[in-house]
Design a protein around this motif. Structure first.
Motif, PDB file in Angstrom:
ATOM      1  N   LYS A 154       0.832  -1.202   0.000  1.00 26.69           N
ATOM      2  CA  LYS A 154       0.000   0.000   0.000  1.00 26.69           C
ATOM      3  C   LYS A 154       0.870   1.257   0.000  1.00 26.69           C
ATOM      4  O   LYS A 154       0.514   2.272  -0.622  1.00 26.69           O
ATOM      5  N   ARG A 157       1.991   1.715  -3.437  1.00 27.59           N
ATOM      6  CA  ARG A 157       0.855   2.175  -4.260  1.00 27.59           C
ATOM      7  C   ARG A 157       0.690   3.683  -4.077  1.00 27.59           C
ATOM      8  O   ARG A 157       0.385   4.408  -5.041  1.00 27.59           O
ATOM      9  N   ALA A 173      -3.784   5.951   0.228  1.00 27.82           N
ATOM     10  CA  ALA A 173      -2.927   4.769   0.222  1.00 27.82           C
ATOM     11  C   ALA A 173      -1.910   4.811   1.360  1.00 27.82           C
ATOM     12  O   ALA A 173      -1.664   3.798   2.028  1.00 27.82           O
TER      13      ALA A 173
END
Length: 269
Positions: A154, A157, A173
């Motif tokens: 994450k 991301r 994120a």
């Protein structure tokens, strides 16, 4: 039989830490007894030990031969993954991506698939292929949610979203990464990213909260001179002198460069 002798000698050498001998007898088994039941494992051992010795080019060649010779065996996906690692370590990133892409295409549910997706995404990031990296990271999280490392995924991301200028998605994120309890290094980077994003969006109180968390952590000194100096200046602008002083003190204690140390003394003054 000769192949059994070669394999036993290779085994014994490996257990004694005699990697060169294990390599030689694995090589001899493959060369002299190509139809042996041990040949698959001997090839893999040969390549694995060469990889361990940083002979990445030769190791990659053998790993690819294994994938070609034993395409229906589980060892093929292991070999393709390892070939990609060797190519990446050599700086031949396109070949590494090719190996991992082939693994994911031919063995999408293999044990190596989650890590291959992660490595593929990291190479795409390094190459600046941000949209491709985002797709790969999403595939990794969606297809293998139980494979671990979600917090780090994450975080990356978020980096991809930031690089693409998608600030709201990046903020979400990074927050999701922190909620998933990442390792200290990832948590530090996510908080810094959030602080910078929130400051740019005019959410200075929330930005200050993340910067404060960074300063109160045990590894605040790992932020580096430039980041600490920037945080101190931000905190001064926000009329938070105590936090600015703390940033300057951390910078003074950790700075290895005289220029950053002098800057910290100036800020502290």
């Amino acid at each position: 039989n000769a192949d059994s002798i070669y394999w036993l000698v290779s085994d014994a050498a490996l257990s004694l830490g005699r990697d060169d001998v294990a390599i030689e007898y694995s090589r001899l088994l493959v060369e002299k007894c190509p139809q042996s039941r041990f040949v698959k494992d001997a090839m893999y051992r040969h390549a694995w030990l060469l990889q361990k010795q940083k002979a990445w080019g030769t190791a990659a060649e053998i790993f690819l031969k294994i994938a070609e010779r034993f395409p229906k065996d589980a060892i093929a996906s292991k070999a393709l993954y390892s070939s990609g690692v060797c190519h990446s370590l050599m700086g031949r990133r396109d070949e590494g991506l090719r190996d991992w892409s082939r693994l994911l295409r031919e063995y999408p549910d293999s044990e190596e698939a989650p890590e291959a997706l992660y490595r593929k995404a990291m190479e795409e990031l390094r190459k600046g292929e941000y949209r491709a990296a985002g797709v790969t990271l999403d595939e990794r999280m969606n297809r293998f949610p139980k494979a671990g490392g979600i917090a780090e995924l994450k975080y990356w991301r978020g980096v991809v979203y930031r690089q693409l200028g998608e600030k709201r998605e990046a903020e979400a994120a990074f927050k999701a990464s922190l909620a998933a309890m990442p390792p200290d290094e990832i948590a530090r980077e996510a908080k810094l990213e959030l602080g910078v994003l929130l400051h740019a969006a005019g959410k200075n109180d929330e930005a200050a909260k993340y910067f404060g968390q960074l300063l109160s952590s045990s590894n605040a000194s790992k932020l580096g001179g430039e980041r600490l100096a920037w945080m101190a200046e931000f905190q001064l602008q926000m009329k938070r002198p105590e936090e600015a002083l703390k940033s300057a003190e951390v910078l003074i204690a950790s700075a290895k460069d005289d220029g950053w140390r002098q800057a910290a003394y100036t800020l502290a003054g």
